[in-house]
Motif scaffolding. Structure first.
Motif, PDB file in Angstrom:
ATOM      1  N   TYR A 171      28.086  43.531  -6.740  1.00 38.98           N
ATOM      2  CA  TYR A 171      27.155  42.429  -6.955  1.00 38.98           C
ATOM      3  C   TYR A 171      26.404  42.132  -5.668  1.00 38.98           C
ATOM      4  CZ  TYR A 171      29.882  41.472 -11.188  1.00 38.98           C
ATOM      5  OH  TYR A 171      30.519  41.573 -12.402  1.00 38.98           O
ATOM      6  N   LEU A 172      25.076  41.957  -5.792  1.00 38.25           N
ATOM      7  CA  LEU A 172      24.248  41.508  -4.687  1.00 38.25           C
ATOM      8  C   LEU A 172      23.429  40.318  -5.167  1.00 38.25           C
ATOM      9  CD1 LEU A 172      24.012  44.969  -4.706  1.00 38.25           C
ATOM     10  CD2 LEU A 172      23.403  44.346  -2.370  1.00 38.25           C
ATOM     11  N   GLU A 173      23.270  39.319  -4.296  1.00 38.99           N
ATOM     12  CA  GLU A 173      22.620  38.085  -4.736  1.00 38.99           C
ATOM     13  C   GLU A 173      21.857  37.427  -3.596  1.00 38.99           C
ATOM     14  OE1 GLU A 173      24.600  34.007  -6.126  1.00 38.99           O
ATOM     15  OE2 GLU A 173      24.692  35.587  -7.649  1.00 38.99           O
ATOM     16  N   SER A 174      20.703  36.862  -3.938  1.00 41.42           N
ATOM     17  CA  SER A 174      19.922  36.097  -2.972  1.00 41.42           C
ATOM     18  C   SER A 174      19.172  35.011  -3.708  1.00 41.42           C
ATOM     19  CB  SER A 174      18.928  37.002  -2.219  1.00 41.42           C
ATOM     20  OG  SER A 174      17.963  37.525  -3.102  1.00 41.42           O
ATOM     21  N   GLY A 175      18.722  34.007  -2.962  1.00 40.45           N
ATOM     22  CA  GLY A 175      17.996  32.928  -3.600  1.00 40.45           C
ATOM     23  C   GLY A 175      17.880  31.720  -2.703  1.00 40.45           C
ATOM     24  N   SER A 176      17.491  30.607  -3.288  1.00 38.23           N
ATOM     25  CA  SER A 176      17.304  29.381  -2.513  1.00 38.23           C
ATOM     26  C   SER A 176      17.484  28.186  -3.429  1.00 38.23           C
ATOM     27  CB  SER A 176      15.908  29.345  -1.873  1.00 38.23           C
ATOM     28  OG  SER A 176      14.910  29.332  -2.876  1.00 38.23           O
ATOM     29  N   ALA A 177      17.825  27.056  -2.817  1.00 38.59           N
ATOM     30  CA  ALA A 177      17.942  25.797  -3.549  1.00 38.59           C
ATOM     31  C   ALA A 177      17.477  24.676  -2.635  1.00 38.59           C
ATOM     32  CB  ALA A 177      19.378  25.560  -3.997  1.00 38.59           C
ATOM     33  N   ASN A 178      16.793  23.685  -3.209  1.00 38.91           N
ATOM     34  CA  ASN A 178      16.258  22.594  -2.406  1.00 38.91           C
ATOM     35  C   ASN A 178      16.356  21.276  -3.174  1.00 38.91           C
ATOM     36  OD1 ASN A 178      14.687  21.413  -0.152  1.00 38.91           O
ATOM     37  ND2 ASN A 178      13.077  21.196  -1.706  1.00 38.91           N
ATOM     38  N   ASN A 179      17.022  20.304  -2.588  1.00 43.38           N
ATOM     39  CA  ASN A 179      17.097  18.926  -3.101  1.00 43.38           C
ATOM     40  C   ASN A 179      17.740  18.842  -4.488  1.00 43.38           C
ATOM     41  OD1 ASN A 179      16.632  16.095  -2.759  1.00 43.38           O
ATOM     42  ND2 ASN A 179      14.869  16.208  -4.146  1.00 43.38           N
ATOM     43  N   VAL A 180      18.680  19.754  -4.777  1.00 40.06           N
ATOM     44  CA  VAL A 180      19.361  19.689  -6.065  1.00 40.06           C
ATOM     45  C   VAL A 180      20.870  19.714  -5.868  1.00 40.06           C
ATOM     46  CG1 VAL A 180      17.520  20.702  -7.457  1.00 40.06           C
ATOM     47  CG2 VAL A 180      19.185  22.203  -6.345  1.00 40.06           C
ATOM     48  N   THR A 181      21.560  19.064  -6.781  1.00 32.71           N
ATOM     49  CA  THR A 181      23.007  19.139  -6.870  1.00 32.71           C
ATOM     50  C   THR A 181      23.359  19.658  -8.261  1.00 32.71           C
ATOM     51  OG1 THR A 181      23.216  16.888  -7.736  1.00 32.71           O
ATOM     52  CG2 THR A 181      23.240  17.140  -5.346  1.00 32.71           C
ATOM     53  N   THR A 182      24.608  20.037  -8.464  1.00 34.10           N
ATOM     54  CA  THR A 182      25.059  20.518  -9.775  1.00 34.10           C
ATOM     55  C   THR A 182      26.052  19.510 -10.338  1.00 34.10           C
ATOM     56  OG1 THR A 182      26.728  21.855  -8.641  1.00 34.10           O
ATOM     57  CG2 THR A 182      24.685  22.945  -9.267  1.00 34.10           C
ATOM     58  N   PRO A 183      25.558  18.519 -11.087  1.00 28.10           N
ATOM     59  CA  PRO A 183      26.429  17.446 -11.554  1.00 28.10           C
ATOM     60  C   PRO A 183      27.359  17.835 -12.691  1.00 28.10           C
ATOM     61  CG  PRO A 183      24.223  17.146 -12.418  1.00 28.10           C
ATOM     62  CD  PRO A 183      24.156  18.306 -11.473  1.00 28.10           C
ATOM     63  N   VAL A 184      27.071  18.924 -13.383  1.00 33.05           N
ATOM     64  CA  VAL A 184      27.918  19.357 -14.494  1.00 33.05           C
ATOM     65  C   VAL A 184      28.517  20.707 -14.128  1.00 33.05           C
ATOM     66  CG1 VAL A 184      28.038  19.876 -16.952  1.00 33.05           C
ATOM     67  CG2 VAL A 184      26.437  18.145 -16.128  1.00 33.05           C
ATOM     68  N   PRO A 185      29.783  20.748 -13.719  1.00 36.63           N
ATOM     69  CA  PRO A 185      30.389  22.027 -13.329  1.00 36.63           C
ATOM     70  C   PRO A 185      30.352  23.038 -14.477  1.00 36.63           C
ATOM     71  CG  PRO A 185      31.775  20.174 -12.675  1.00 36.63           C
ATOM     72  CD  PRO A 185      30.706  19.618 -13.567  1.00 36.63           C
ATOM     73  N   GLY A 186      29.988  24.271 -14.138  1.00 33.43           N
ATOM     74  CA  GLY A 186      29.989  25.326 -15.127  1.00 33.43           C
ATOM     75  C   GLY A 186      28.780  25.363 -16.032  1.00 33.43           C
ATOM     76  N   GLU A 187      27.791  24.504 -15.809  1.00 32.14           N
ATOM     77  CA  GLU A 187      26.576  24.524 -16.614  1.00 32.14           C
ATOM     78  C   GLU A 187      25.358  24.568 -15.699  1.00 32.14           C
ATOM     79  OE1 GLU A 187      26.137  21.839 -19.798  1.00 32.14           O
ATOM     80  OE2 GLU A 187      28.170  22.090 -20.554  1.00 32.14           O
ATOM     81  N   PHE A 188      24.247  25.068 -16.240  1.00 32.68           N
ATOM     82  CA  PHE A 188      23.010  25.156 -15.480  1.00 32.68           C
ATOM     83  C   PHE A 188      22.273  23.828 -15.609  1.00 32.68           C
ATOM     84  CE2 PHE A 188      18.706  26.758 -14.482  1.00 32.68           C
ATOM     85  CZ  PHE A 188      18.990  27.477 -13.347  1.00 32.68           C
ATOM     86  N   VAL A 189      22.810  22.810 -14.930  1.00 35.63           N
ATOM     87  CA  VAL A 189      22.273  21.449 -14.982  1.00 35.63           C
ATOM     88  C   VAL A 189      22.229  20.915 -13.558  1.00 35.63           C
ATOM     89  CG1 VAL A 189      22.598  19.112 -15.845  1.00 35.63           C
ATOM     90  CG2 VAL A 189      23.236  21.055 -17.270  1.00 35.63           C
ATOM     91  N   PHE A 190      21.105  20.296 -13.191  1.00 33.49           N
ATOM     92  CA  PHE A 190      20.945  19.812 -11.827  1.00 33.49           C
ATOM     93  C   PHE A 190      20.607  18.333 -11.791  1.00 33.49           C
ATOM     94  CE2 PHE A 190      19.828  24.335 -11.566  1.00 33.49           C
ATOM     95  CZ  PHE A 190      20.703  24.744 -10.574  1.00 33.49           C
ATOM     96  N   GLY A 191      21.021  17.698 -10.688  1.00 37.49           N
ATOM     97  CA  GLY A 191      20.559  16.376 -10.333  1.00 37.49           C
ATOM     98  C   GLY A 191      19.770  16.472  -9.042  1.00 37.49           C
ATOM     99  N   LEU A 192      19.234  15.340  -8.577  1.00 39.98           N
ATOM    100  CA  LEU A 192      18.413  15.316  -7.364  1.00 39.98           C
ATOM    101  C   LEU A 192      19.146  14.592  -6.244  1.00 39.98           C
ATOM    102  CD1 LEU A 192      14.956  14.480  -8.974  1.00 39.98           C
ATOM    103  CD2 LEU A 192      15.615  16.651  -7.915  1.00 39.98           C
ATOM    104  N   VAL A 193      19.170  15.197  -5.069  1.00 39.50           N
ATOM    105  CA  VAL A 193      19.721  14.528  -3.896  1.00 39.50           C
ATOM    106  C   VAL A 193      18.850  13.334  -3.544  1.00 39.50           C
ATOM    107  CG1 VAL A 193      20.315  14.781  -1.466  1.00 39.50           C
ATOM    108  CG2 VAL A 193      20.716  16.681  -3.052  1.00 39.50           C
TER     109      VAL A 193
END
Length: 418
Positions: free
Chosen positions: A163-185
């Protein structure tokens, strides 16, 4: 061509681990064609003889397989009644002679460049994996992003996966573990997430001249929406726009056409991999939420070189859906069994390999309930790899045909003779 570099700019998207990418890369151009004998799998560079298993020179492979994408919006994910709206789904399976999907590897620096751009599928993944930290694996604090299949798990039992992986995230949190759901910092600012994961089986694990690969790209933009109500109050909610891509492909050292047998038969055994959307509920319970699921298992291809025909049987296990804070309603359960049978013809001149269609496909859920697919359209496209067509690989698609349903299975398969 220099490809886009996606580097991990925060946390969680790049990790060490796994077998690493050192064992995939270059092969000499097959005899009879400087770029792979006129089709899929041949490299575009090099000249020194070497093997697919132990690469020595940079090489670019054209892959054959299938990919799809799904874009939609969810307002207030995880709230009761939240659903997917503004949906756009697209999919496409490439042919042996018509594919812009490429996998390039430089063994000197262990760099992968992959491009899985296909306008017909709505996919646009273009990534370079050059940082050693792009290598990742399951187990430990950091793992591949949500939605990545753990093919080495007991559920699937596929060996030699990298497995190889790259990416970025900005001003988001993951409020629901195990789901693709985000909140805002910071609720006053928008948030973004993007991650691309590329995975493949190490050549030599099961096949020596062809291998399979898959990828997923998860993207999200998140905003805090404020609505002014007539009574002077305000209503705030999170709006998340999600963009998903999935694909599975075969690539390797193509057999020159004049090296493919014209008599005899052969049975090829190997791995199958597919990405699926299966929603048969819009017209029955009014559920339009659609989720991606991976399928992995075994493929058996029987070839009659004298008659120029083949048959293909797929036998896979279905993985868990990628949930996103919506209904979680789905019909094909985790660990369901998938079966499909198809057949077709070999035509090296016009198709560069073999092509055909499926005549049946079905699922058996845990508990024994069987669900047969109504097939509106299907395709099988493949080629032979290695000396004397010792191995084969290809891609396929099965499109559901029942009205008011979204059912689509797209994947790849490889195999070798005993």
């Amino acid at each position: 061509m220099r490809l886009l570099i996606l580097l991990a700019t925060t946390t969680m998207l790049a990790a060490c681990g796994g077998a690493g990418p050192q064992s995939v890369g270059s092969t000499a151009p097959p005899t009879g064609g400087g770029t792979g004998g006129g089709g899929t799998g041949g490299g575009t560079g090099g000249g020194t003889a070497h093997t697919f298993v132990d690469p020595t020179e940079p090489k670019t492979y054209t892959a054959v397989g299938a990919s799809h994408s799904y874009n939609y919006r969810v307002d207030s994910p995880s709230d009761p009644g939240a659903g997917q709206t503004g949906q756009l789904y697209q999919g496409d399976a490439t042919t042996v002679r018509n594919s812009a999907l490429t996998i390039a590897y430089n063994p000197r620096d262990a760099i992968f460049d992959v491009t899985f751009t296909n306008p017909l599928a709505g996919t646009s993944a273009v990534s370079r994996f050059q940082d050693p930290l792009h290598r990742t694996d399951f187990g430990g604090i950091v793992e591949p992003q949500i939605g990545t299949p753990n093919l080495g798990s007991a559920q699937f039992g596929v060996q030699g996966i990298n497995y190889l992986e790259s990416g970025s995230a900005n001003n988001v949190t993951t409020p629901v573990p195990g789901e693709f759901v985000f909140g805002l910092v910071d609720p006053g600012q928008p948030g973004t997430y993007e991650g691309t994961t590329f995975f493949y089986q190490t050549p030599g694990t099961e096949t020596d001249y062809v291998s399979f690969a898959g990828y997923l790209r998860n993207r999200a933009t998140v905003n805090n929406i404020t609505i002014d109500n007539a009574d002077g109050s305000t209503t705030e909610y999170i709006e998340q726009n999600s963009q998903f891509e999935r694909g599975a492909f075969a690539f390797g050292q193509l057999t020159a056409s004049d090296n493919v047998p014209t008599t005899g038969t052969g049975t090829f055994e190997g791995t199958m991999l597919a990405s699926m959307v299966f929603n048969d509920q819009p017209d029955t319970i009014g559920n339009f939420d659609t989720y991606f699921q991976w399928i992995a298992g075994r493929a058996t291809t029987n070839v009659d070189f004298g008659a120029n025909t083949f048959s293909l049987s797929l036998d896979g296990t279905v993985g868990a859906p990628l949930f996103d804070g919506t209904s979680r309603q789905h019909t094909i359960l985790q660990n369901a069994q998938f079966r499909a049978n198809g057949a077709g013809d070999i035509n090296l001149v016009s198709a560069g390999g073999f092509f055909g269609q499926f005549n049946e496909a079905w699922f058996v859920n845990p508990g024994g309930a069987r669900l047969d697919m109504v097939i509106a359209g299907s395709s099988i496209d493949g080629a032979f790899y290695g000396p004397n067509a010792a191995e084969l690989g290809g891609g396929y698609r099965i499109v559901g045909g029942t009205p008011d349903e979204r059912i689509d299975i797209l994947g790849t398969f490889v195999g070798k003779k005993p």
